[in-house]
Motif scaffolding. Structure first.
Motif, PDB file in Angstrom:
ATOM      1  N   GLN A  73       7.899   7.196  -8.948  1.00 22.98           N
ATOM      2  CA  GLN A  73       7.047   8.195  -8.930  1.00 22.98           C
ATOM      3  C   GLN A  73       5.705   7.725  -8.403  1.00 22.98           C
ATOM      4  N   GLU A  74       4.989   6.632  -9.224  1.00 22.07           N
ATOM      5  CA  GLU A  74       3.907   6.271  -8.811  1.00 22.07           C
ATOM      6  C   GLU A  74       3.767   5.854  -7.292  1.00 22.07           C
ATOM      7  N   ALA A  75       4.793   5.183  -6.831  1.00 22.64           N
ATOM      8  CA  ALA A  75       4.638   4.788  -5.154  1.00 22.64           C
ATOM      9  C   ALA A  75       4.772   6.173  -4.438  1.00 22.64           C
ATOM     10  N   TYR A  76       5.457   7.175  -4.564  1.00 25.15           N
ATOM     11  CA  TYR A  76       5.211   8.463  -3.800  1.00 25.15           C
ATOM     12  C   TYR A  76       4.036   8.931  -4.257  1.00 25.15           C
ATOM     13  N   VAL A  77       3.458   9.107  -5.280  1.00 30.34           N
ATOM     14  CA  VAL A  77       1.916   9.531  -5.510  1.00 30.34           C
ATOM     15  C   VAL A  77       1.201   8.882  -4.729  1.00 30.34           C
ATOM     16  N   ARG A  78       0.960   7.669  -4.579  1.00 30.51           N
ATOM     17  CA  ARG A  78       0.336   6.845  -3.481  1.00 30.51           C
ATOM     18  C   ARG A  78       0.563   7.245  -2.138  1.00 30.51           C
ATOM     19  N   ALA A  79       1.832   7.224  -1.693  1.00 28.06           N
ATOM     20  CA  ALA A  79       2.103   7.610  -0.392  1.00 28.06           C
ATOM     21  C   ALA A  79       1.533   8.874   0.013  1.00 28.06           C
ATOM     22  N   TRP A  80       1.644   9.964  -1.098  1.00 26.30           N
ATOM     23  CA  TRP A  80       0.945  11.268  -0.880  1.00 26.30           C
ATOM     24  C   TRP A  80      -0.523  11.214  -0.517  1.00 26.30           C
ATOM     25  N   GLN A  81      -1.050  10.486  -1.498  1.00 32.75           N
ATOM     26  CA  GLN A  81      -2.649  10.487  -1.134  1.00 32.75           C
ATOM     27  C   GLN A  81      -2.919   9.691   0.057  1.00 32.75           C
ATOM     28  N   ARG A  82      -2.172   8.901   0.670  1.00 32.73           N
ATOM     29  CA  ARG A  82      -2.538   8.288   1.827  1.00 32.73           C
ATOM     30  C   ARG A  82      -1.691   8.712   3.112  1.00 32.73           C
ATOM     31  N   TRP A  83      -1.127  10.065   2.751  1.00 31.66           N
ATOM     32  CA  TRP A  83       0.177  10.320   3.753  1.00 31.66           C
ATOM     33  C   TRP A  83      -0.437  10.465   5.229  1.00 31.66           C
ATOM     34  N   SER A  84      -1.548  10.594   5.631  1.00 29.82           N
ATOM     35  CA  SER A  84      -1.985  10.758   6.820  1.00 29.82           C
ATOM     36  C   SER A  84      -1.941   9.415   7.467  1.00 29.82           C
ATOM     37  N   THR A  85      -2.071   8.302   6.652  1.00 26.74           N
ATOM     38  CA  THR A  85      -1.883   7.025   7.180  1.00 26.74           C
ATOM     39  C   THR A  85      -0.595   6.729   7.057  1.00 26.74           C
ATOM     40  N   VAL A  86       0.081   6.911   6.100  1.00 27.76           N
ATOM     41  CA  VAL A  86       1.425   6.276   5.872  1.00 27.76           C
ATOM     42  C   VAL A  86       2.335   6.772   6.859  1.00 27.76           C
ATOM     43  N   SER A  87       2.346   8.166   7.100  1.00 28.75           N
ATOM     44  CA  SER A  87       3.225   8.729   7.844  1.00 28.75           C
ATOM     45  C   SER A  87       3.187   7.946   9.509  1.00 28.75           C
ATOM     46  N   THR A  88       2.199   7.329   9.750  1.00 33.83           N
ATOM     47  CA  THR A  88       1.911   6.983  10.988  1.00 33.83           C
ATOM     48  C   THR A  88       2.609   5.663  11.270  1.00 33.83           C
ATOM     49  N   TYR A  89       2.994   5.052   9.980  1.00 29.69           N
ATOM     50  CA  TYR A  89       3.550   3.592  10.023  1.00 29.69           C
ATOM     51  C   TYR A  89       4.638   3.664  10.487  1.00 29.69           C
ATOM     52  N   ASP A  90       5.539   2.622  11.165  1.00 28.47           N
ATOM     53  CA  ASP A  90       6.806   2.742  11.929  1.00 28.47           C
ATOM     54  C   ASP A  90       7.907   2.915  10.958  1.00 28.47           C
ATOM     55  N   ASN A  91       7.832   2.527   9.686  1.00 31.89           N
ATOM     56  CA  ASN A  91       8.577   2.711   8.553  1.00 31.89           C
ATOM     57  C   ASN A  91       8.018   3.077   7.326  1.00 31.89           C
ATOM     58  N   PRO A  92       7.443   4.223   7.090  1.00 30.38           N
ATOM     59  CA  PRO A  92       6.933   4.651   5.711  1.00 30.38           C
ATOM     60  C   PRO A  92       7.730   4.461   4.414  1.00 30.38           C
ATOM     61  N   GLU A  93       8.846   4.303   4.550  1.00 29.66           N
ATOM     62  CA  GLU A  93       9.852   3.966   3.438  1.00 29.66           C
ATOM     63  C   GLU A  93       9.622   2.634   2.919  1.00 29.66           C
ATOM     64  N   ALA A  94       9.433   1.702   3.972  1.00 30.34           N
ATOM     65  CA  ALA A  94       9.393   0.513   3.642  1.00 30.34           C
ATOM     66  C   ALA A  94       8.031   0.206   2.812  1.00 30.34           C
ATOM     67  N   TRP A  95       6.931   1.076   3.370  1.00 33.26           N
ATOM     68  CA  TRP A  95       5.748   0.834   2.690  1.00 33.26           C
ATOM     69  C   TRP A  95       5.754   1.420   1.061  1.00 33.26           C
ATOM     70  N   VAL A  96       6.552   2.627   1.103  1.00 29.58           N
ATOM     71  CA  VAL A  96       6.742   2.946  -0.316  1.00 29.58           C
ATOM     72  C   VAL A  96       7.616   1.927  -1.074  1.00 29.58           C
ATOM     73  N   ARG A  97       8.605   1.485  -0.619  1.00 28.38           N
ATOM     74  CA  ARG A  97       9.454   0.489  -1.471  1.00 28.38           C
ATOM     75  C   ARG A  97       8.576  -0.608  -1.835  1.00 28.38           C
ATOM     76  N   THR A  98       7.883  -1.283  -0.780  1.00 26.28           N
ATOM     77  CA  THR A  98       7.105  -2.278  -1.136  1.00 26.28           C
ATOM     78  C   THR A  98       6.102  -1.920  -2.278  1.00 26.28           C
ATOM     79  N   VAL A  99       5.356  -0.805  -2.246  1.00 26.16           N
ATOM     80  CA  VAL A  99       4.522  -0.527  -3.294  1.00 26.16           C
ATOM     81  C   VAL A  99       5.283  -0.554  -4.571  1.00 26.16           C
ATOM     82  N   ALA A 100       6.538   0.372  -4.707  1.00 28.13           N
ATOM     83  CA  ALA A 100       7.169   0.487  -5.858  1.00 28.13           C
ATOM     84  C   ALA A 100       7.553  -0.904  -6.173  1.00 28.13           C
TER      85      ALA A 100
END
Length: 182
Positions: free
Chosen positions: A53-80
């Motif tokens: 939940q916390e990782a998805y909240v952080r992704a939501w807050q930065r979605w305009s940047t995170v969504s441009t990554y090659d693998n946004p799921e990897a970013w969320v997984r790393t944060v979690a």
């Protein structure tokens, strides 16, 4: 009062695409995998859900940047995963502190005077008890007690005077009963 339910899929703001466009689909497509991964890593479903939940909240807050990554799921997984590691570090530090300092030494039972005072305080009104304890036990001035309780200074003075008078009577009764039993 009308409550409007807002969906994450409301991706337009006045005809233009929102900065959170695509997040709902991303979340729906990845949440199960992420929680499964975190559950396998932690062995604790609640901890896995909290970290996700916390990782998805952080992704939501930065979605305009995170969504441009090659693998946004990897970013969320790393944060979690890092959130879980921080949780483990804090737990390890708590255990280390406990082992270093041990438990608090056992405190003895309260004295007869303490028991009598607490018993007498319980017989006061809540307002008088609050004024007495803040002023005499917490060492706050009358003005500070008034400010903290949102009560006029003169009202606090009255409560203190009445409370002291009542306490003196309650404590004198207890003292006279002790001497009469001796």
């Amino acid at each position: 009062m009308t409550v409007r339910r807002v969906s994450l899929s409301d991706n337009t703001e006045g005809g233009r695409v929102s900065e959170h466009s695509g997040f709902e689909e991303f979340y729906a497509g990845t949440r199960h995998r992420l929680i499964t991964y975190l559950y396998a890593m932690t062995g604790d479903r609640a901890e896995a859900q909290d970290a996700a939940q916390e990782a998805y909240v952080r992704a939501w807050q930065r979605w305009s940047t995170v969504s441009t990554y090659d693998n946004p799921e990897a970013w969320v997984r790393t944060v979690a995963h890092r959130l879980c590691l921080n949780h483990w570090r804090k737990a390890r530090n708590r255990v280390a502190a406990y082992l270093r300092h041990g438990t608090d030494p056992d405190t003895g039972p309260p004295s007869e005077n303490t028991v009598a005072l607490i018993s007498a305080l319980r017989q006061l009104s809540v307002a008088e008890r609050q004024a007495i304890t803040l002023h005499h036990l917490m060492d706050l001035s009358v003005a500070e007690v008034a400010a903290q309780t949102g009560t006029p200074v003169n009202t606090i003075k009255t409560r203190l005077a009445r409370g002291r008078r009542a306490l003196a009577g309650f404590l004198d009764e207890d003292a006279s009963e002790e001497y009469s039993h001796a």
